[in-house]
Design a protein around this motif. Structure first.
Motif, PDB file in Angstrom:
ATOM      1  N   VAL A 131       0.817  -1.482   0.274  1.00 37.52           N
ATOM      2  CA  VAL A 131      -0.071   0.244   0.001  1.00 37.52           C
ATOM      3  C   VAL A 131       0.937   1.231   0.027  1.00 37.52           C
ATOM      4  CG1 VAL A 131      -1.514   1.521   1.444  1.00 37.52           C
ATOM      5  CG2 VAL A 131      -2.158  -1.628   0.821  1.00 37.52           C
ATOM      6  N   SER A 132       0.901   1.942  -0.794  1.00 38.59           N
ATOM      7  CA  SER A 132       1.617   2.994  -1.119  1.00 38.59           C
ATOM      8  C   SER A 132       0.411   4.324  -0.755  1.00 38.59           C
ATOM      9  CB  SER A 132       2.115   3.449  -2.591  1.00 38.59           C
ATOM     10  OG  SER A 132       3.549   2.315  -2.714  1.00 38.59           O
ATOM     11  N   VAL A 133       1.169   5.563  -0.045  1.00 40.07           N
ATOM     12  CA  VAL A 133       0.200   6.379  -0.152  1.00 40.07           C
ATOM     13  C   VAL A 133       1.187   7.923  -0.300  1.00 40.07           C
ATOM     14  CG1 VAL A 133      -1.393   8.083   1.642  1.00 40.07           C
ATOM     15  CG2 VAL A 133      -1.252   5.631   1.653  1.00 40.07           C
ATOM     16  N   ALA A 134       0.243   8.715  -1.062  1.00 42.70           N
ATOM     17  CA  ALA A 134       0.910   9.822  -1.448  1.00 42.70           C
ATOM     18  C   ALA A 134       1.115  11.210  -0.901  1.00 42.70           C
ATOM     19  CB  ALA A 134       0.996  10.023  -2.835  1.00 42.70           C
ATOM     20  N   GLU A 135       1.730  12.145  -0.596  1.00 41.08           N
ATOM     21  CA  GLU A 135       0.814  13.815  -0.030  1.00 41.08           C
ATOM     22  C   GLU A 135      -0.130  14.781  -1.270  1.00 41.08           C
ATOM     23  OE1 GLU A 135       5.074  16.139   0.553  1.00 41.08           O
ATOM     24  OE2 GLU A 135       5.470  14.135   0.580  1.00 41.08           O
ATOM     25  N   GLY A 136      -0.928  14.931  -0.760  1.00 38.97           N
ATOM     26  CA  GLY A 136      -1.479  16.319  -1.818  1.00 38.97           C
ATOM     27  C   GLY A 136      -1.532  17.811  -1.189  1.00 38.97           C
ATOM     28  N   SER A 137      -0.632  17.558  -0.498  1.00 35.19           N
ATOM     29  CA  SER A 137      -0.652  19.079  -0.453  1.00 35.19           C
ATOM     30  C   SER A 137       1.291  19.574  -0.513  1.00 35.19           C
ATOM     31  CB  SER A 137      -2.216  19.596   0.785  1.00 35.19           C
ATOM     32  OG  SER A 137      -1.232  19.086   1.743  1.00 35.19           O
ATOM     33  N   PRO A 138       1.162  20.994  -0.333  1.00 30.85           N
ATOM     34  CA  PRO A 138       2.714  21.345   0.500  1.00 30.85           C
ATOM     35  C   PRO A 138       2.980  21.678   1.205  1.00 30.85           C
ATOM     36  CG  PRO A 138       1.942  22.529  -0.841  1.00 30.85           C
ATOM     37  CD  PRO A 138       0.480  21.551  -0.462  1.00 30.85           C
ATOM     38  N   THR A 139       3.775  21.200   2.277  1.00 36.52           N
ATOM     39  CA  THR A 139       4.430  21.402   3.437  1.00 36.52           C
ATOM     40  C   THR A 139       5.517  22.317   3.948  1.00 36.52           C
ATOM     41  OG1 THR A 139       4.675  19.045   3.501  1.00 36.52           O
ATOM     42  CG2 THR A 139       5.429  20.148   5.399  1.00 36.52           C
ATOM     43  N   MET A 140       4.200  23.736   5.022  1.00 36.59           N
ATOM     44  CA  MET A 140       4.748  24.354   5.309  1.00 36.59           C
ATOM     45  C   MET A 140       6.555  25.028   6.088  1.00 36.59           C
ATOM     46  SD  MET A 140       4.148  28.393   4.511  1.00 36.59           S
ATOM     47  CE  MET A 140       2.594  28.279   4.193  1.00 36.59           C
ATOM     48  N   LEU A 141       7.437  25.498   5.438  1.00 40.05           N
ATOM     49  CA  LEU A 141       8.666  25.098   6.059  1.00 40.05           C
ATOM     50  C   LEU A 141       8.592  26.913   6.433  1.00 40.05           C
ATOM     51  CD1 LEU A 141      11.293  24.566   2.994  1.00 40.05           C
ATOM     52  CD2 LEU A 141       9.804  23.472   4.698  1.00 40.05           C
ATOM     53  N   THR A 142       8.477  26.843   8.396  1.00 38.85           N
ATOM     54  CA  THR A 142       8.964  27.198   9.186  1.00 38.85           C
ATOM     55  C   THR A 142       9.937  28.455   8.544  1.00 38.85           C
ATOM     56  OG1 THR A 142      10.344  26.899  10.197  1.00 38.85           O
ATOM     57  CG2 THR A 142       7.584  26.263  10.644  1.00 38.85           C
ATOM     58  N   THR A 143      11.250  27.961   8.651  1.00 39.19           N
ATOM     59  CA  THR A 143      12.278  28.796   8.242  1.00 39.19           C
ATOM     60  C   THR A 143      12.430  29.500   7.000  1.00 39.19           C
ATOM     61  OG1 THR A 143      13.886  27.119   9.154  1.00 39.19           O
ATOM     62  CG2 THR A 143      15.118  29.430   7.832  1.00 39.19           C
ATOM     63  N   PHE A 144      11.577  29.339   5.593  1.00 40.77           N
ATOM     64  CA  PHE A 144      11.599  30.210   4.513  1.00 40.77           C
ATOM     65  C   PHE A 144      10.162  30.531   4.723  1.00 40.77           C
ATOM     66  CE2 PHE A 144      14.984  27.187   3.701  1.00 40.77           C
ATOM     67  CZ  PHE A 144      15.697  28.090   3.150  1.00 40.77           C
ATOM     68  N   LYS A 145       9.848  30.396   5.285  1.00 41.61           N
ATOM     69  CA  LYS A 145       7.972  30.528   4.853  1.00 41.61           C
ATOM     70  C   LYS A 145       7.135  30.247   3.051  1.00 41.61           C
ATOM     71  CE  LYS A 145       6.945  31.587   8.834  1.00 41.61           C
ATOM     72  NZ  LYS A 145       6.908  31.518  10.235  1.00 41.61           N
ATOM     73  N   PHE A 146       7.625  29.484   2.843  1.00 49.00           N
ATOM     74  CA  PHE A 146       6.793  28.997   1.629  1.00 49.00           C
ATOM     75  C   PHE A 146       6.715  27.970   1.648  1.00 49.00           C
ATOM     76  CE2 PHE A 146      11.271  28.637   0.786  1.00 49.00           C
ATOM     77  CZ  PHE A 146      11.613  27.512  -0.199  1.00 49.00           C
ATOM     78  N   PRO A 147       5.816  27.012   1.204  1.00 52.57           N
ATOM     79  CA  PRO A 147       5.533  25.574   0.676  1.00 52.57           C
ATOM     80  C   PRO A 147       6.562  24.975   0.269  1.00 52.57           C
ATOM     81  CG  PRO A 147       3.498  26.717   0.010  1.00 52.57           C
ATOM     82  CD  PRO A 147       4.267  28.133   0.283  1.00 52.57           C
ATOM     83  N   LEU A 148       6.335  23.217  -0.043  1.00 50.49           N
ATOM     84  CA  LEU A 148       7.524  22.628  -0.436  1.00 50.49           C
ATOM     85  C   LEU A 148       7.016  21.321  -0.338  1.00 50.49           C
ATOM     86  CD1 LEU A 148       9.762  22.511  -1.928  1.00 50.49           C
ATOM     87  CD2 LEU A 148      10.552  21.949  -0.046  1.00 50.49           C
ATOM     88  N   ARG A 149       6.679  21.388  -1.624  1.00 51.63           N
ATOM     89  CA  ARG A 149       6.200  19.716  -1.579  1.00 51.63           C
ATOM     90  C   ARG A 149       7.472  18.810  -1.865  1.00 51.63           C
ATOM     91  NH1 ARG A 149       1.743  17.038  -4.583  1.00 51.63           N
ATOM     92  NH2 ARG A 149       0.937  19.238  -4.150  1.00 51.63           N
ATOM     93  N   ILE A 150       7.649  18.277  -0.569  1.00 50.49           N
ATOM     94  CA  ILE A 150       8.317  16.805  -0.114  1.00 50.49           C
ATOM     95  C   ILE A 150       9.160  15.304  -1.050  1.00 50.49           C
ATOM     96  CG2 ILE A 150       9.887  15.899   1.866  1.00 50.49           C
ATOM     97  CD1 ILE A 150       9.664  18.366   2.708  1.00 50.49           C
ATOM     98  N   VAL A 151       7.705  14.901  -1.413  1.00 46.60           N
ATOM     99  CA  VAL A 151       7.718  14.249  -2.367  1.00 46.60           C
ATOM    100  C   VAL A 151       6.715  14.020  -3.020  1.00 46.60           C
ATOM    101  CG1 VAL A 151       7.436  11.342  -2.470  1.00 46.60           C
ATOM    102  CG2 VAL A 151       8.608  12.894  -0.308  1.00 46.60           C
ATOM    103  N   THR A 152       7.278  14.123  -4.161  1.00 39.33           N
ATOM    104  CA  THR A 152       5.808  14.194  -5.596  1.00 39.33           C
ATOM    105  C   THR A 152       5.270  13.095  -5.387  1.00 39.33           C
ATOM    106  OG1 THR A 152       7.347  13.536  -7.012  1.00 39.33           O
ATOM    107  CG2 THR A 152       7.696  16.313  -6.532  1.00 39.33           C
ATOM    108  N   GLU A 153       4.275  13.012  -6.581  1.00 41.93           N
ATOM    109  CA  GLU A 153       3.199  11.972  -6.601  1.00 41.93           C
ATOM    110  C   GLU A 153       3.935  10.792  -7.162  1.00 41.93           C
ATOM    111  OE1 GLU A 153      -1.395  11.532  -8.129  1.00 41.93           O
ATOM    112  OE2 GLU A 153      -0.339  12.884  -8.572  1.00 41.93           O
ATOM    113  N   GLU A 154       4.383  12.054  -8.755  1.00 39.41           N
ATOM    114  CA  GLU A 154       5.000  10.563  -9.590  1.00 39.41           C
ATOM    115  C   GLU A 154       6.111   9.733  -8.903  1.00 39.41           C
ATOM    116  OE1 GLU A 154       4.694  14.033  -9.998  1.00 39.41           O
ATOM    117  OE2 GLU A 154       3.416  13.767 -11.178  1.00 39.41           O
ATOM    118  N   SER A 155       6.940  10.307  -7.611  1.00 38.48           N
ATOM    119  CA  SER A 155       8.342   9.426  -6.646  1.00 38.48           C
ATOM    120  C   SER A 155       7.574   8.654  -5.951  1.00 38.48           C
ATOM    121  CB  SER A 155       8.998  10.519  -6.569  1.00 38.48           C
ATOM    122  OG  SER A 155      10.073   9.903  -5.467  1.00 38.48           O
ATOM    123  N   SER A 156       6.157   8.894  -5.378  1.00 37.97           N
ATOM    124  CA  SER A 156       5.899   8.064  -4.415  1.00 37.97           C
ATOM    125  C   SER A 156       4.443   6.536  -4.867  1.00 37.97           C
ATOM    126  CB  SER A 156       4.797   8.999  -3.898  1.00 37.97           C
ATOM    127  OG  SER A 156       5.024   9.549  -2.984  1.00 37.97           O
TER     128      SER A 156
END
Length: 799
Positions: A685-710
């Motif tokens: 069973v594989s589960v992927a993230e559908g929303s980006p993660t907010m970074l406290t240091t740079f204050k911008f969202p980032l997709r840590i692992v893409t859907e294609e990679s998961s």
């Protein structure tokens, strides 16, 4: 002048002799007469000391008559009561019961010490259930208890009074003297590169100690400088590093290291973070053979038993690990090397586990951070900065991802001390940003990770019985009927074809937990045992870093720098997991988050290629794998090294997770080949993230692992609306993520029983065929005999 000359002189002056005699007699008489006055005069200049006989003189205590009369009346009343027929019956029974319960406890303890293993196990269970003993009974029994029985009692959750108190309890050794003794103990480990590096960088030669107190009592103030405190913490962390080698642990134990660790426990008795690191040192030492007596003699068995009942989850788990390594009388005994922690069961159980569930966290994760319950507030991820990493250089790298939930330790309220510190920092802050940052730091300071407690329903203060019953009936009724269907809150946004899993639940089974105050810092340890009590749940913990300058785990020895390679780390973890007897005649289910999924894949590949049967059985018995945001083809976060390499200096782990890295692609190709061959029966069973993660240091969202990679072309694939951190943190039990994991475990256990049933059928089919053949053979023989008799019967009939 001779004697004759003196006599001649006296004869010449006879009057002088008479006057001299009269003067001497007069002087003696005056002295005798004035002796009392002379004694009083000299008493002013001489100290009067009462002689010893005066000190020992008996002093009488005079009792008032009314008190004496009352005491005599009570004594007479007691004698009359004892003569009554009820007391005549009850008193002998009470005396017999007291003697009986004492003798039963002593006999059970004797069986627990000298009986066979089944008898010892039963005796220990009976001893634990005896709750009518007095304190002096426990003290007497503890004095005659041996090491093996004490560990058995501790592993079964016995009363802490079963164990002798710590040596010199209430006295703390002088930290200066303790530092000197620790320096001598560690210097005897030379030549050792780790020790030489630590001495040259952190632990210089200690000055000579003269005229100081060896021990401090509770009444004496203990002055411990910040430099000494930091140095003692560094020593504990260094001991955790070097005791991973059993040979070094054995040397430290022979040098009296357990006694020194007990003194460190007294000094840091209120610091749970330092105590958890100290407990890890003990867990590493517990692997050494024949150390049970050393732990028992130094008082550590009782201390570990107290930590097993401590509200802090870290101390509970690590102390349970140490006790499991020491309990060689357990029929299901398993040893747990470094990086392997038993989350369930943490006490001795009768039944053998039916499945092994292994949790592997990702980059910068930890057992009590990655697998926490999700907070219902938005989360942020800090990749670097002084507050982004756990302050302790231990295997528990906390403070990654969302902030620590303060109500996990104190019910949602900050301690008064932290509130005061927060108020002071806010008063001295210059702007709102600094205030927010300080508030975040104070919120993170959570000294205790407590277990979740079930919230009891509030009692109804209604006097009328009928009204109270009606209100209780309304409260206990289901909110929805069976006609309703409730969709899980974290339902997938997308899924591949023919995927399994329930996406909704009927209304009568739905439990609305949105307003619940329950929270757990480790849901695998507190949720799964209720759903699958016969399973063994193991948490894998390892250190990692995003940048080279933040890799605190490499500070004590340069040899640790190479441990960041995923291939080296997977080999080390596989050896330690195999030493824990994972997959021994039972299915294995893996749950890997982020980089933990990559480690799971590589460990399975190494298990397949291993020549040792103990390692091969891990891959052979693997029945399920759950990948949570695993970068099978790399992560875009690793591209930062191209743009900000001078600032971030990415670590080995980050460099190896580049997108489309050759090593990752080759590993993924080999793993997919195994999934279609030797691992084709594994449920994936594989589960992927559908929303980006907010970074406290740079204050911008980032997709840590893409859907294609998961995504992998095998098993079920789900795309959730959660970010990278929330994939490992279900919001509550009736979430899709947790229910899908339960379904994987259930299928793995079911598949284990099905082949056994087929084998049983295959074994019984030949027997059934043999019976049928015998029946058919007997029928044919009977028919043959009848056919042979038919002509004779016909001939007789014609004649």
């Amino acid at each position: 002048m001779t004697l004759e000359e003196i006599k001649a002189t006296l004869r010449r002056y006879p009057k002088l002799v008479g006057l001299g005699g009269v003067g001497i007699l007069t002087t003696a008489g005056l002295l005798l007469y004035e002796s009392p006055h002379i004694r009083k005069f000299l008493a002013h200049y001489v100290d009067k000391k009462s002689p010893e006989p005066d000190k020992r003189r008996t002093e009488y205590i005079y009792i008032k008559y009314h008190i004496y009369r009352e005491s005599m009346r009570k004594l007479k009343q007691k004698e009359e009561d004892e003569k009554k027929w009820i007391s005549v019956i009850i008193n002998p029974i009470g005396k017999w019961w007291k003697s009986a319960k004492h003798s039963v406890a002593w006999r059970l303890l004797n069986i627990a010490q000298n009986g066979t293993q089944p008898e010892r196990l039963k005796a220990v269970q009976q001893l634990i259930s005896m709750d009518h003993l007095k304190d002096w009974d426990f003290r007497h029994l503890a004095q005659i208890c041996d090491a093996r029985t004490a560990i058995s009692l501790a592993r079964c959750g016995a009363d802490t009074r079963w164990f002798l108190p710590v040596h010199r309890r209430g006295c703390i050794k002088n930290p200066k003297m303790l530092l000197s003794e620790l320096h001598v103990m560690l210097s005897r480990l030379r030549p050792l590169s780790c020790v030489d590096h630590f001495f040259s960088k952190y632990f210089p030669e200690q000055d000579a100690i003269e005229d100081i107190h060896e021990y401090f009592t509770q009444e004496q103030p203990i002055i411990l400088s910040s430099a000494d405190t930091d140095l003692l913490k560094e020593i504990i962390s260094f001991l955790h590093h070097i005791t991973k080698d059993p040979n070094i642990s054995a040397k430290i134990i022979r040098e009296g290291g357990l006694v020194h660790l007990m003194e460190l426990r007294k000094i840091f008795c209120d610091d749970n973070e330092t105590l958890s690191t100290l407990c890890k040192v003990l867990a590493n030492m517990s692997i050494v053979p024949d150390v049970v007596e050393h732990f028992f003699a130094s008082g550590w068995v009782g201390a570990l038993a107290e930590w097993q009942q401590c509200p802090d989850l870290r101390l509970q788990v690590v102390s349970a690990k140490a006790m499991a390594n020491l309990d060689h009388d357990d029929p299901n005994q398993s040893s747990y090397p470094p990086n392997v922690y038993p989350l369930h069961p943490r006490v001795r159980t009768r039944r053998k586990p039916k499945a092994d569930i292994v949790f592997v966290h990702g980059l910068l994760g930890g057992v009590f951070i990655t697998w926490r319950q999700r907070d219902r507030k938005p989360t942020e991820l800090g990749l670097y900065g002084k507050n982004a990493f756990y302050t302790s250089e231990t295997d528990d790298v906390f403070l990654v991802g969302e902030q620590k939930r303060t109500n996990g330790a104190n019910g949602g309220k900050q301690p008064k001390k932290d509130q005061q510190q927060l108020k002071q920092s806010q008063n001295t802050a210059q702007n709102e940003n600094e205030n927010a940052q300080t508030a975040k730091v104070e919120a993170i300071r959570d000294p205790v990770l407590k277990a979740s407690k079930k919230v009891e329903k509030k009692r109804l203060n209604i006097s009328d019985a009928a009204t109270k019953e009606f209100v209780e009936t309304l409260r206990n009724e289901a909110e929805l009927d069976a006609d309703w269907e409730v969709v899980h809150p974290d339902i997938p946004l997308n899924a591949n074809e023919n995927c399994g899993g329930m996406f909704s639940v009927s209304g009568n089974e739905w439990r609305n937990q949105d307003g619940s105050d329950e929270y757990t810092n480790c849901w695998p340890m507190e949720w799964l045992p209720e759903d699958y009590p016969d399973s063994r749940i193991i948490g894998i913990d390892y250190t990692s870093a995003v940048t080279e300058w933040s890799a605190n785990f490499t500070k004590y020895c340069p040899c640790e720098k190479g441990q960041g390679h995923i291939d080296v780390r997977a080999s080390t973890l596989l050896e330690r997991i195999a030493a824990s007897d994972v997959g021994n005649d039972r299915p294995v289910i893996w749950i890997g988050h982020s980089m933990g999924g990559l480690l799971t894949k590589l460990m399975l590949l190494k298990s397949i290629d291993s020549p040792e049967s103990k390692m091969r059985q891990i891959a052979k018995n693997t029945k399920g794998i759950v990948f949570l945001g695993t970068p099978h083809r790399g992560s875009p976060i690793a591209k930062w090294k191209q743009h900000m390499q001078m600032i971030l200096s990415p670590s080995i782990e980050v460099k190896e997770m580049e997108e489309n890295a050759p090593k990752l692609l080759e590993m993924h190709r080999r793993f997919m080949g195994c999934l279609h061959s030797c691992l084709r029966h594994v449920k994936v069973v594989s589960v992927a993230e559908g929303s980006p993660t907010m970074l406290t240091t740079f204050k911008f969202p980032l997709r840590i692992v893409t859907e294609e990679s998961s995504r992998i072309d095998f098993g079920d694939f789900y795309l959730l609306k959660d970010d990278h951190l929330s994939l490992s943190k279900p919001i509550y039990r009736q979430s899709f993520l947790y229910q899908r994991l339960l379904n994987v475990i259930q299928e793995a256990i079911r598949e284990r029983s099905e082949p056994k049933d087929k084998d049983d059928q295959s074994q019984t089919n030949p027997q059934q065929d043999l019976i049928l053949m015998q029946i058919v053979n007997s029928i044919l023989n009977g028919a043959k005999g009848l056919l042979e008799l038919m002509p004779r019967v016909a001939l007789k009939f014609t004649t």
